[in-house]
Each structure stands twice: as C-alpha cells, then as structure tokens.
Design an enzyme around this catalytic site. Structure first.
Site, PDB file in Angstrom:
ATOM      1  N   HIS A   1       0.861  -1.191   0.000  1.00 27.56           N
ATOM      2  CA  HIS A   1       0.000   0.000   0.000  1.00 27.56           C
ATOM      3  C   HIS A   1       0.890   1.232   0.000  1.00 27.56           C
ATOM      4  O   HIS A   1       2.113   1.133   0.177  1.00 27.56           O
ATOM      5  CB  HIS A   1      -0.940  -0.007   1.209  1.00 27.56           C
TER       6      HIS A   1
ATOM      7  N   HIS B   1       1.575   3.861   1.894  1.00 27.66           N
ATOM      8  CA  HIS B   1       2.122   4.619   3.026  1.00 27.66           C
ATOM      9  C   HIS B   1       3.636   4.639   2.844  1.00 27.66           C
ATOM     10  O   HIS B   1       4.243   3.621   2.494  1.00 27.66           O
ATOM     11  CB  HIS B   1       1.772   3.949   4.370  1.00 27.66           C
TER      12      HIS B   1
ATOM     13  N   ASP C   1       6.264   4.506   4.563  1.00 27.50           N
ATOM     14  CA  ASP C   1       7.213   3.557   5.177  1.00 27.50           C
ATOM     15  C   ASP C   1       7.372   2.298   4.321  1.00 27.50           C
ATOM     16  O   ASP C   1       8.321   1.542   4.505  1.00 27.50           O
ATOM     17  CB  ASP C   1       6.805   3.193   6.621  1.00 27.50           C
TER      18      ASP C   1
ATOM     19  N   HIS D   1      -6.914  -1.764   5.698  1.00 31.36           N
ATOM     20  CA  HIS D   1      -5.984  -0.763   6.221  1.00 31.36           C
ATOM     21  C   HIS D   1      -6.498   0.666   6.001  1.00 31.36           C
ATOM     22  O   HIS D   1      -5.723   1.624   6.016  1.00 31.36           O
ATOM     23  CB  HIS D   1      -4.616  -0.972   5.562  1.00 31.36           C
TER      24      HIS D   1
ATOM     25  N   HIS E   1       6.306  -5.426  11.563  1.00 31.86           N
ATOM     26  CA  HIS E   1       5.769  -4.066  11.637  1.00 31.86           C
ATOM     27  C   HIS E   1       5.584  -3.693  13.113  1.00 31.86           C
ATOM     28  O   HIS E   1       4.565  -3.149  13.530  1.00 31.86           O
ATOM     29  CB  HIS E   1       4.435  -3.969  10.871  1.00 31.86           C
TER      30      HIS E   1
HETATM   31 ZN   LIG Z   1       0.272   1.527   6.462  1.00 32.62          ZN
HETATM   32 ZN   LIG Z   2       3.375   0.602   7.654  1.00 29.04          ZN
END
Ligand SMILES: [Zn+2]
Ligand SMILES: [Zn+2]
Length: 312
Positions: A64, A66, A68, A141, A274
C-alpha cells in the site's frame, strides 16, 4: 527431488517509524534464482548489503502507499541503473501504482537506463512466475491495501520404485518418462501393457506457501481463503493487547490477533512484523500470539533469514 531454495529475508521489521535496530518494512524472498521484494522501506539498500543478498531484484510488490513501505524504491532503482541494469523491472501494487511509477521516473529522469513498468493488482489478481504464482488479496488498512501469497506449483507425487519393478518396468529411462507424466508401453509375459504415471506415482504434493499481510486489521476470512496451511505467515503485529484500541483505530493488528489469524489459517510458522517503535522488547508480543496459536511464533530482528523447507 531436492527442489528450489526458498528463503525469506527480513530486511525491515519496524512499524511506521524506524528505530536504531529496526528499519521500515522490506521483505525479500529468494526462490531458486528469482529475487522478489515485498515493500521497500527507506534504507532497504543498506539492509541488502548487510544481509549480503544483492540488488538483483526481479519484481517489487508494494502492499500500500504509506511512505514507510515504498520510500526505498527511489534510491534502489537509481542504484540498479548505476550498476548497469538493462532488464525491465515491474513494480506491482494496488491502485495508484501507475502514478507512483510515473513519479519515480520523473524523479530519476536522467538516470534510469532500464524500463520501469507498473502492474496494478486487486483482490484475487495474480502474477505468474516460473514454478510459482504471487496472488494479491484485499486487506483492511483504511485505504487500498493488499496482502500477497507466494505459492509454488504442486510437486509431482512420489515415485513408487518397488511397485514399478513389480509391474515389470525395468529400472532405467522408462522410470524418467513416467515421472515426467508420460504413459509407457512394456512387454510382460509376451503381452504389451500400457502403464500410466498414476499407476506408479502418488498424488501430487503441495508446494510451499508464504503469505505477507502488509499493514492490516485482522482479515481472518481472507486468510482462510488465501493463507490456508501456509508454511509461513508474516503478519502485522504493530501493537500488543494494551494498545488494542489504537490498533483498530489505525487499521493495524495486535500480536494476539495475528496469533488468532495464524490458528484460523492453520499455518506452520507465524512471523510477527511491523513492530511499533514504542516497543524495545517483544516478549509480550510473543506470549500474546502464542495464546491462541500452537505453531511456531517468531519475531525476526532485521536481517534474519528464514529458510522454508518442504513439508513431509
Ligand atoms: Zn500503512
Ligand atoms: Zn506501515
């Protein structure tokens, strides 16, 4: 048949923020001569150097958008170009992957010496590789986000050598032809007989399966569909139970929820990842995951490599 190697490198195991010992998310899977990257957080290149696993990436799957999970891609593709890569590279991911890849190209515009492609995936779509398939499944998410299943093709069943000899098949080239799925004709007691592969081969055996959820709340029905009997489930475990409300609010999972998912999908090994930067040690995570899951629980440090063996 010894089969191909299947190795999972945990190059980044942190949550949204890196810590002195955990980098942002990045998981590399090496299967035979293929190398596939799942997410590519900031600093992934140096992690690859530290793990001594090289930069020869065949495809990148992003869970996805994001930051990071993708910031490492910009530097990595420039390094590949600098190193003389000419083979095209495809970055797969949920919707917005085309825009992302265009952005990478814009930023690297004078440096890219190879073709960078994008492949948009959604729930149930898959990409075929030599001997295995990578399938995307929708996770939860709060934005378009995918988990991925790497599943090998079935292996041929076991060849029953004693039975083959008892049927009158002489050891030698005919054994190989049967193992490759061919029908062979033999002469026994003056008569010709056809022997089918199924006469001397057991049922096909499942290949190995590795599942990565990316960031998500628990999605147990999807995991039962896609991760059933997996050899390794790599699951979001950003928080422990003390932060369960926060996990739900920010669309993440707790270690206990990851354990429940692993139990529901009947996986062999659960890897928690994570991990939020608030935790400097993970004993509680491990205990909470084990409350409902009786298989093996690991919480890999960065640079840990796990080798997946065949089930027997
Ligand atoms: Zn995320
Ligand atoms: Zn993440």
């Amino acid at each position: 048949m010894s089969g191909e190697t299947l190795q999972v490198y945990f190059l980044g195991t942190a949550g949204a923020l890196p810590t002195p010992v955990r980098n942002p998310p990045c998981i590399m899977i090496r299967r035979g001569t293929d190398t596939i990257l799942f997410d590519c957080g900031e600093g992934a290149q140096q992690q690859m150097m530290r793990a001594r696993c090289g930069f020869t990436i065949d495809a990148i799957f992003v869970t996805h958008w994001h930051a990071d999970h993708f910031l490492g891609i910009f530097g990595l593709v420039q390094t590949m170009s600098f190193n003389g890569r000419t083979e095209p590279l495809t970055i797969y991911g949920p919707s917005w992957v085309h825009e992302f890849v265009e952005t990478v190209k814009r930023i690297c515009r004078f440096n890219l010496k190879f073709t960078l492609d994008s492949g948009e995936l959604s729930d149930g779509s898959w990409v075929r590789f030599n001997g295995y398939t990578i399938t995307a499944f929708a996770v939860s998410h709060g934005m378009p986000a995918l988990g991925y299943v790497l599943e090998e093709d079935h292996r041929p069943g076991r060849f029953d050598r004693e039975h083959a000899i008892s049927l009158g098949i002489p050891p030698g080239p005919l054994f190989g032809r049967l193992q490759r799925g061919e029908t062979v004709r033999i002469k026994k007691d003056g008569e010709e007989h056809d022997i089918q592969p199924s006469d001397v081969m057991g049922a096909p055996r499942p290949g190995r399966k590795v599942v990565y959820t990316g960031d998500t709340r628990p999605v147990i029905p999807a995991l039962i569909t896609h991760a059933k009997d997996a050899d390794l489930l790599i699951h979001d475990a950003t928080y422990d139970e003390s932060e369960k409300k926060r996990a739900t609010e920010f669309y993440h999972a707790t270690a206990a929820q990851a354990g429940e998912a692993a139990a529901a999908a009947n996986v062999r090994t659960l890897a928690l990842t994570h991990i939020s930067s608030r935790y400097t040690e993970t004993t509680t995570h491990a205990q909470e995951a084990k409350a409902s899951f009786s298989g093996t629980v690991i919480i890999p440090d960065d640079l840990v490599m796990v080798e997946i063996t065949y089930r027997e």
